[in-house]
Each structure stands twice: as C-alpha cells, then as structure tokens.
Scaffold this active site. Sequence first.
Site, PDB file in Angstrom:
ATOM      1  N   GLU A  84       0.818  -1.206   0.000  1.00 28.59           N
ATOM      2  CA  GLU A  84       0.000   0.000   0.000  1.00 28.59           C
ATOM      3  C   GLU A  84       0.856   1.263   0.000  1.00 28.59           C
ATOM      4  O   GLU A  84       0.595   2.209  -0.752  1.00 28.59           O
ATOM      5  CB  GLU A  84      -0.920  -0.008   1.233  1.00 28.59           C
ATOM      6  CG  GLU A  84      -1.726   1.254   1.432  1.00 28.59           C
ATOM      7  CD  GLU A  84      -2.757   1.505   0.361  1.00 28.59           C
ATOM      8  OE1 GLU A  84      -3.356   2.592   0.370  1.00 28.59           O
ATOM      9  OE2 GLU A  84      -2.957   0.627  -0.506  1.00 28.59           O
ATOM     10  N   HIS A  87       2.718   1.837  -3.318  1.00 27.54           N
ATOM     11  CA  HIS A  87       1.767   2.403  -4.280  1.00 27.54           C
ATOM     12  C   HIS A  87       1.578   3.896  -4.033  1.00 27.54           C
ATOM     13  O   HIS A  87       1.559   4.704  -4.967  1.00 27.54           O
ATOM     14  CB  HIS A  87       0.432   1.662  -4.153  1.00 27.54           C
ATOM     15  CG  HIS A  87      -0.626   2.166  -5.066  1.00 27.54           C
ATOM     16  ND1 HIS A  87      -1.947   2.295  -4.684  1.00 27.54           N
ATOM     17  CD2 HIS A  87      -0.576   2.592  -6.366  1.00 27.54           C
ATOM     18  CE1 HIS A  87      -2.657   2.773  -5.688  1.00 27.54           C
ATOM     19  NE2 HIS A  87      -1.844   2.953  -6.714  1.00 27.54           N
ATOM     20  N   HIS A 148     -11.855   4.930  -8.609  1.00 29.05           N
ATOM     21  CA  HIS A 148     -10.418   5.173  -8.445  1.00 29.05           C
ATOM     22  C   HIS A 148      -9.625   4.443  -9.533  1.00 29.05           C
ATOM     23  O   HIS A 148      -8.674   4.994 -10.111  1.00 29.05           O
ATOM     24  CB  HIS A 148      -9.982   4.699  -7.062  1.00 29.05           C
ATOM     25  CG  HIS A 148      -8.578   5.068  -6.709  1.00 29.05           C
ATOM     26  ND1 HIS A 148      -8.046   6.320  -6.920  1.00 29.05           N
ATOM     27  CD2 HIS A 148      -7.559   4.334  -6.151  1.00 29.05           C
ATOM     28  CE1 HIS A 148      -6.793   6.357  -6.519  1.00 29.05           C
ATOM     29  NE2 HIS A 148      -6.469   5.154  -6.052  1.00 29.05           N
ATOM     30  N   HIS A 264     -18.632  -9.440 -17.688  1.00 28.83           N
ATOM     31  CA  HIS A 264     -17.285  -9.056 -18.122  1.00 28.83           C
ATOM     32  C   HIS A 264     -16.811  -9.949 -19.267  1.00 28.83           C
ATOM     33  O   HIS A 264     -16.181  -9.476 -20.217  1.00 28.83           O
ATOM     34  CB  HIS A 264     -16.331  -9.151 -16.934  1.00 28.83           C
ATOM     35  CG  HIS A 264     -14.964  -8.586 -17.204  1.00 28.83           C
ATOM     36  ND1 HIS A 264     -14.757  -7.348 -17.762  1.00 28.83           N
ATOM     37  CD2 HIS A 264     -13.722  -9.102 -16.983  1.00 28.83           C
ATOM     38  CE1 HIS A 264     -13.471  -7.123 -17.881  1.00 28.83           C
ATOM     39  NE2 HIS A 264     -12.815  -8.182 -17.422  1.00 28.83           N
ATOM     40  N   HIS A 325      -2.615  -8.417 -16.758  1.00 27.00           N
ATOM     41  CA  HIS A 325      -3.935  -8.206 -17.363  1.00 27.00           C
ATOM     42  C   HIS A 325      -4.400  -6.764 -17.148  1.00 27.00           C
ATOM     43  O   HIS A 325      -4.954  -6.134 -18.059  1.00 27.00           O
ATOM     44  CB  HIS A 325      -4.936  -9.189 -16.756  1.00 27.00           C
ATOM     45  CG  HIS A 325      -6.282  -9.178 -17.407  1.00 27.00           C
ATOM     46  ND1 HIS A 325      -6.463  -9.370 -18.758  1.00 27.00           N
ATOM     47  CD2 HIS A 325      -7.531  -8.995 -16.893  1.00 27.00           C
ATOM     48  CE1 HIS A 325      -7.752  -9.320 -19.048  1.00 27.00           C
ATOM     49  NE2 HIS A 325      -8.414  -9.066 -17.932  1.00 27.00           N
TER      50      HIS A 325
END
Length: 366
Positions: A84, A87, A148, A264, A325
């Site tokens: 976290e 990032h 986000h 999806h 991906h």
Amino acid sequence: MNQPQASFSHRARVLGRWSLIATLLASVVIMLGAWTRLVDAGLGCPDWPGCYGFLSVPQSPESIAIANARFPDTPVEVEKGWPEMIHRYAAGILGLVVFGLAAYAVRHRREDLPVKLPLFIAGFIVLQGAFGMWTVTLKLWPQVVALHLLGGFTTISLLTLLTLRLRGRQKRTSEPDPGGQPISRFRPWLYGGLALVVMQIALGAWTAANYAAVACPDLPTCQGEWWPAEMDFQHGFDIAQHVGPNYLGGQLTADGRVAIHVTHRVGAVLVLGYFTVLLALMWRRFRGGLLGWHVQLVAIVLAAQIALGLANVAFHIPLSIAVAHNAMGAGLLLTVINLLWRLREQPQTHAVNRQNTTTINREVTA
C-alpha cells in the site's frame, strides 16, 4: 530556424519528454495498484496519507505497539502495509511530475505550449488523490474503488494525449494517401471501439472492486453452465451498496459475483468481435504504411489481453498474470487512442497535399 521557433521546439521537446516519463510512471502506478489489490493490501494502512500515523510502515516493536494502540481494530500487518505504501509513494511522485508539467507549461505559455491540458491533468490528479483517500477511509467501498481504478486509466490516457500532442507539434509527417474511400470513414467506428474498450475497463474495475474475478473458475463455461441460471444481476450491479462495512474480500453473494463475471466475459467477446472486423478492414486499407503498423499494434495488444484474461481463469488468478492483465488493459486503451490520434491527423494533411497539387497543376496548365 529563427530564435522563437528554436525556443518553442526546445520547450516542446522538454515538456514532451517529461510527459512521456509521466505516462510511463502512470503505468507503473496502475500496476502497483493492481498488485496492492490482488494481495489484499488495500487496507494495509487504515489511514491516509501515512500508515498508522507514520510516514512509512511501522516495523520496530515500539512503532507497532503505538500503531496498534492508535488503530486497535486493524492490527499492523507489515507484509500488507508495504504494498500500500509503495503504491502511495509512486502515486505521490507521479503527482509531483504532473504538477511540474503544469508549472512548466504555465511558465512558458507565451511560447504556444499547451496549457489547458496540463492544468486539467494536474487538477484531475488532485481528484484522484481524493479517491485514493476515500478508498481507504470508506473501507474499499466498491463504488469508490471502481472510480479510483477508472481514474488511473483516465490519468494515463490524458498524459498520452499530451505526449502525442507535443510530439505532433515537434514533427508533422504524413504518409501518401493510397486512394479509395476517405480515411475519415473509419473514425466513427474507431470511436465506437474506444467506447467499448472504456465500458469493458469499467466492467473490469467493477469485477475487481467486488472480488468477482474468481466467481467462474472454468472455461468456456461458468460453473459448468453457459448461462448460469442463478445469476443475480440486480444484486451484482447494485450501485447503492451502503457505506460502512469493511469491503475487503467483498460483500456480494456468489450469484451477484457470477453475474458480474459473466457480464465481463460477454464484454470481452463483444470487444474481440468488433475489433476483429474493424482492424481487418483497416489493415486492408493501410497495410504497408505507418498507419498499418499502428493497426497491427492494436491487434497485438488486443490478442495479448484476451490471452491474459483466459490465463487468469485457467490458472486461477496468479498474481503476475493478473497484474499483467491490468497493465495490458491500459495498453489496449492507449493503443486505440494512439490510432485515433494518427487517423485524426491524416485527413488534414492529405487535404493540404491535394490542395497544393491542384494549385501546382493549375499553374502548370496556365
């Protein structure tokens, strides 16, 4: 080249170089965000922008004791805190670079550098930072998480547009028009493809935010059925989920997650079919030229993205493939934007070339 032109060329190169760096950094931030999410570290630090009130993840026994006293409901997990914070560090560096781009553009605005777009990106980065904060403070509320994620893709798209615009100003070239139907006829269809890609990315964001990627463990069916009878679309796409629970791991029922996952998959099939036809037609028209190379690039990235999506299911969401991906999803978006930009630039150049040719012919005839 006179002095003002030389000055503009230099400023455009500098801004373009840093815009490209920001674009690459944005791609790193997107991959780090995916990594953080996939290792369930989205709440590795329960506060924002620090971690348990510290600038980095608390590791010493004394720091951990203080952190646990501050947040007794979320004890420190160092292995989840670092993804976290890494990032956040990367996102912070990206923000500084973007603010630098905006400041540079404003400072040299009289030299005809683009100003509105860098300023808009800087403002959007502030909004994206707010969504990053709400992601934590609202405990991974799916609506905020999905927005986000979409904000990250929007940021890299805007930076790509800025880079293309600056590179286009430095050097405008065109390839000969092979004749036939006008190039502009492909533009609305490519815009339609871009809309499909954006919708598919939004579905992917909603899938990730609700932990629905593992809802269908088999291929090509889902839990042994082509169209599972128990799918609950109303529950799966309920955007009115209330704020409050800790959404780490998801709160939806299995039937709701299956509905998201299958949607999806259907979106992926639509994108693949649409672009297979469109890119084949464009390849017939532009092969052998620069535009043909850009068409090929979209096809390659699309094929890689589909393969990674299939591998995700086949190998049960391995971390490396899942992160790739996400990254390739951004790559597909950017290659479509790039192709649209190249297509947008071509007709204007060809119109000028045809006008100049007509003028020369008239002069020769006269």
